[in-house]
Enzyme design. Structure first.
Site, short mmCIF file in Angstrom:
data_model
loop_
_atom_site.label_atom_id
_atom_site.label_comp_id
_atom_site.label_asym_id
_atom_site.label_seq_id
_atom_site.Cartn_x
_atom_site.Cartn_y
_atom_site.Cartn_z
N PHE A 195 -10.00 9.95 18.02
CA PHE A 195 -11.17 9.77 18.89
C PHE A 195 -10.80 9.55 20.36
O PHE A 195 -11.55 9.92 21.24
CB PHE A 195 -12.03 8.59 18.39
CG PHE A 195 -12.95 9.00 17.29
CD1 PHE A 195 -12.47 9.27 16.02
CD2 PHE A 195 -14.31 9.16 17.52
CE1 PHE A 195 -13.31 9.67 15.00
CE2 PHE A 195 -15.17 9.57 16.50
CZ PHE A 195 -14.67 9.83 15.25
N HIS B 35 -17.46 1.68 8.08
CA HIS B 35 -15.99 1.69 8.24
C HIS B 35 -15.66 3.01 8.92
O HIS B 35 -15.69 4.07 8.30
CB HIS B 35 -15.33 1.57 6.86
CG HIS B 35 -13.84 1.62 6.89
ND1 HIS B 35 -13.05 0.53 6.59
CD2 HIS B 35 -12.98 2.61 7.20
CE1 HIS B 35 -11.77 0.86 6.71
NE2 HIS B 35 -11.71 2.13 7.07
N LEU B 36 -15.40 2.95 10.23
CA LEU B 36 -15.20 4.18 11.01
C LEU B 36 -13.75 4.23 11.49
O LEU B 36 -13.41 3.66 12.53
CB LEU B 36 -16.16 4.22 12.20
CG LEU B 36 -17.65 3.97 11.89
CD1 LEU B 36 -18.49 4.01 13.16
CD2 LEU B 36 -18.17 4.97 10.88
N ARG C 157 -2.54 -2.02 -3.45
CA ARG C 157 -3.77 -1.24 -3.25
C ARG C 157 -3.70 -0.03 -4.19
O ARG C 157 -2.72 0.71 -4.19
CB ARG C 157 -3.83 -0.75 -1.81
CG ARG C 157 -5.03 0.12 -1.59
CD ARG C 157 -4.94 0.84 -0.29
NE ARG C 157 -6.15 1.64 -0.11
CZ ARG C 157 -6.20 2.72 0.63
NH1 ARG C 157 -5.14 3.15 1.27
NH2 ARG C 157 -7.33 3.38 0.75
N HIS D 169 -12.91 2.53 0.24
CA HIS D 169 -12.91 1.49 1.28
C HIS D 169 -13.58 0.21 0.78
O HIS D 169 -14.09 -0.59 1.58
CB HIS D 169 -13.68 1.94 2.55
CG HIS D 169 -13.03 3.04 3.32
ND1 HIS D 169 -13.74 4.04 3.93
CD2 HIS D 169 -11.73 3.31 3.58
CE1 HIS D 169 -12.92 4.87 4.54
NE2 HIS D 169 -11.68 4.46 4.33
N GLU E 235 -8.06 -5.55 5.03
CA GLU E 235 -7.95 -5.17 3.62
C GLU E 235 -6.79 -5.89 2.94
O GLU E 235 -6.86 -6.25 1.77
CB GLU E 235 -7.79 -3.65 3.51
CG GLU E 235 -9.05 -2.92 3.93
CD GLU E 235 -8.86 -1.43 4.18
OE1 GLU E 235 -8.39 -1.07 5.27
OE2 GLU E 235 -9.19 -0.64 3.29
N ASN F 272 -9.97 6.84 10.71
CA ASN F 272 -9.64 8.24 10.48
C ASN F 272 -10.39 8.73 9.23
O ASN F 272 -10.97 9.80 9.22
CB ASN F 272 -8.13 8.35 10.32
CG ASN F 272 -7.69 9.76 10.54
OD1 ASN F 272 -8.35 10.53 11.26
ND2 ASN F 272 -6.61 10.12 9.89
N ASN G 201 0.88 -1.17 0.00
CA ASN G 201 0.00 0.00 0.00
C ASN G 201 0.92 1.23 0.00
O ASN G 201 1.48 1.59 1.03
CB ASN G 201 -0.88 -0.04 1.26
CG ASN G 201 -1.84 1.13 1.34
OD1 ASN G 201 -1.78 2.05 0.52
ND2 ASN G 201 -2.71 1.11 2.32
N ARG H 174 -11.72 15.42 7.85
CA ARG H 174 -12.52 15.78 6.66
C ARG H 174 -13.95 16.17 7.05
O ARG H 174 -14.54 15.53 7.93
CB ARG H 174 -12.58 14.60 5.68
CG ARG H 174 -11.27 14.37 4.97
CD ARG H 174 -11.31 13.10 4.14
NE ARG H 174 -10.26 12.17 4.57
CZ ARG H 174 -10.16 10.92 4.20
NH1 ARG H 174 -11.02 10.39 3.37
NH2 ARG H 174 -9.18 10.16 4.65
P1 AMP Z 1 -7.96 3.74 11.42
O1 AMP Z 1 -7.94 4.88 10.44
O2 AMP Z 1 -8.87 2.61 11.01
O3 AMP Z 1 -6.58 3.28 11.81
O4 AMP Z 1 -8.62 4.32 12.78
C1 AMP Z 1 -8.02 5.36 13.50
C2 AMP Z 1 -9.00 5.87 14.53
O5 AMP Z 1 -9.37 4.80 15.44
C3 AMP Z 1 -8.42 6.98 15.42
O6 AMP Z 1 -9.29 8.10 15.45
C4 AMP Z 1 -8.37 6.35 16.79
O7 AMP Z 1 -8.63 7.27 17.78
C5 AMP Z 1 -9.47 5.34 16.74
N1 AMP Z 1 -9.30 4.36 17.81
C6 AMP Z 1 -8.31 3.44 17.94
N2 AMP Z 1 -8.44 2.79 19.11
C7 AMP Z 1 -9.53 3.30 19.75
C8 AMP Z 1 -10.18 3.06 20.99
N3 AMP Z 1 -9.74 2.12 21.84
N4 AMP Z 1 -11.29 3.78 21.29
C9 AMP Z 1 -11.74 4.72 20.45
N5 AMP Z 1 -11.16 5.00 19.25
C10 AMP Z 1 -10.07 4.31 18.91
#
Ligand code: AMP
Length: 397
Positions: A284, A208-209, A91, A180, A384, A211, A7, A241
């Site tokens: 978060f 898919h939540l 990717r 995604h 992924e 960043n 990637n 965003r």
């Molecule tokens: P990603 O883009 O899928 O890597 O997700 C990143 C997001 O996941 C960031 O905003 C992190 O704050 C959030 N995240 C990771 N671990 C936790 C957790 N234990 N509780 C809440 N949010 C989390």
């Protein structure tokens, strides 16, 4: 058969070497700051500690060379010769309307990826650079392109067209593409397995939540709508965003603040969303910490995020005339137990009923619905890389 999954970003390269007999990652890593001072490779053989290799990495050719060397290293390596890598899966963010599925890289495929650069100016050039670096270093080893957009090419016209002059679609292919796709594809297939039903018989909403964040309506295994659009800016409020807003506000802000199109794009992509509202962070965990300390704006930020996800879920339940399960995945979806509960609170009318005790699980597959709930609430870690490896394997067997 061992498959290298890559990637490539403009200054980074993430990789995994996957053994297709077990579908396990033998090693993985990340090259950071390619072309920038302080570049390095962080490599990890499965079951061992990470090793960091500090080195001058001026371009992607050197990055791929270092990755192959790390994979062959006597200490932290997992192969003895590059010929053990039977194929590489890349990717690729934007496949436009050219690709409805993954493709073995040929000159024609590269040309089509180039033609999508205008639609993904930050991502597609880096993806192509990675492909070309592998071509140089891996000889005749097949390369496969796996597109974030391909899964969504099943969307009907009524979902993918924007209500603007049709000529703009004909001239520039301005439409919703969605992203995604590999993640939504993976988690919906896992959901069908968890529910013990053929995916053809299921209506699923995948959230898919991370960043970056998007919601996808999957009817009978096919994407029928998704929240991201021409670019990954549309849809949900994300880490940095804005997601959906009145398009007239864009011209208004540019006018008032005297911004160029580049500056406005930057504001909407990098300074908005969770970061923009909270003024604290895009992460978060930082926002949850601030809420715990009584920060009101942090509370508003989370309220907005939950509300906007719930609205999309409601609209996709309407689009499919029903829903069997709502899936949460990616960083926040897999780990943010409070976020999952807060979103499910909005969905009682659909038949979603979350069980607080069952929901108290991070990073694992779980059906956290109360027994007998009409619509299941599932948390499913996405993978992924495995989808990319499977597609690559399928095309190169
Ligand atoms: P990603 O883009 O899928 O890597 O997700 C990143 C997001 O996941 C960031 O905003 C992190 O704050 C959030 N995240 C990771 N671990 C936790 C957790 N234990 N509780 C809440 N949010 C989390």
């Amino acid at each position: 058969m061992k498959i290298l999954v890559l990637n490539c970003g403009s200054s980074s390269l993430k990789y995994q070497l996957i053994d297709m007999t077990t579908e396990a990652a033998l090693a993985k890593g990340l090259v950071e700051r390619i072309g920038i001072a302080g570049s390095r490779l962080v490599h990890q053989k499965e079951g061992m500690d990470k090793v960091t290799i500090e080195s001058d990495i001026p371009n992607h050719d050197v990055a791929v060379k270092l990755v192959i060397e790390a994979l062959m290293d006597a200490g932290h390596g997992v192969i003895s010769d590059v010929s053990e890598i039977k194929a590489a899966g890349h990717r690729v963010v934007h496949g436009g309307e050219f690709f409805t599925k993954s493709a073995i890289v040929t000159d024609e495929v590269k040309k089509a990826i180039s033609e999508c650069v205008a639609l993904a100016p930050l991502h597609n050039p880096a993806n192509l650079t990675g492909i070309e670096a592998c071509e140089k270093l891996m000889g005749d080893t097949p390369q496969v392109a796996v597109f974030d957009t391909a899964f969504h090419q099943t969307m009907p016209e009524k979902a993918f067209l924007y209500p603007i002059p049709y000529g703009l679609y004909e001239k520039y292919k301005i439409r919703k593409y969605g992203f995604h796709g590999t993640s939504h594809n993976y988690v919906t297939a896992r959901a069908a397995a968890m529910l013990g039903k053929p995916i053809e018989q299921l209506k699923l909403i995948s959230c898919h939540l991370g960043n970056g964040a998007s919601v996808c309506a999957v009817d009978g295994g096919k994407s029928v709508d998704t929240s991201m659009g021409l670019t990954p800016l549309e849809g949900l409020m994300m880490g940095t965003r804005s997601g959906d807003m009145d398009p007239a506000a864009v011209a208004f802000i540019m006018d008032k603040e005297g911004l160029t199109t580049k500056q406005m794009e930057n504001l909407l992509n990098k300074e908005s969303g969770v970061l923009g509202i909270s003024g604290i962070s895009s992460d978060f965990r930082d926002i949850e910490d601030a809420v715990a300390k009584g920060n009101e704006r942090a509370k508003t930020t989370l309220d907005m995020f939950h509300y906007r996800v719930a609205k999309y879920i409601g609209s996709y339940a309407a689009a499919m005339n029903g829903v069997d399960a709502v899936i949460f995945t990616a960083g926040v979806g897999e780990n943010g137990t409070d976020t999952r509960l807060a979103i499910c609170e909005y969905l009682g009318y659909l038949g979603v009923n979350a069980d607080e005790a069952k929901n108290n699980v991070r990073g694992k597959e779980v059906d956290f619905s109360v027994d007998g709930a009409k619509v299941r609430a599932l948390a499913i870690p996405t993978n992924e890389e495995l989808v990319i490896a499977r597609d690559t394997h399928g095309l190169c067997k």
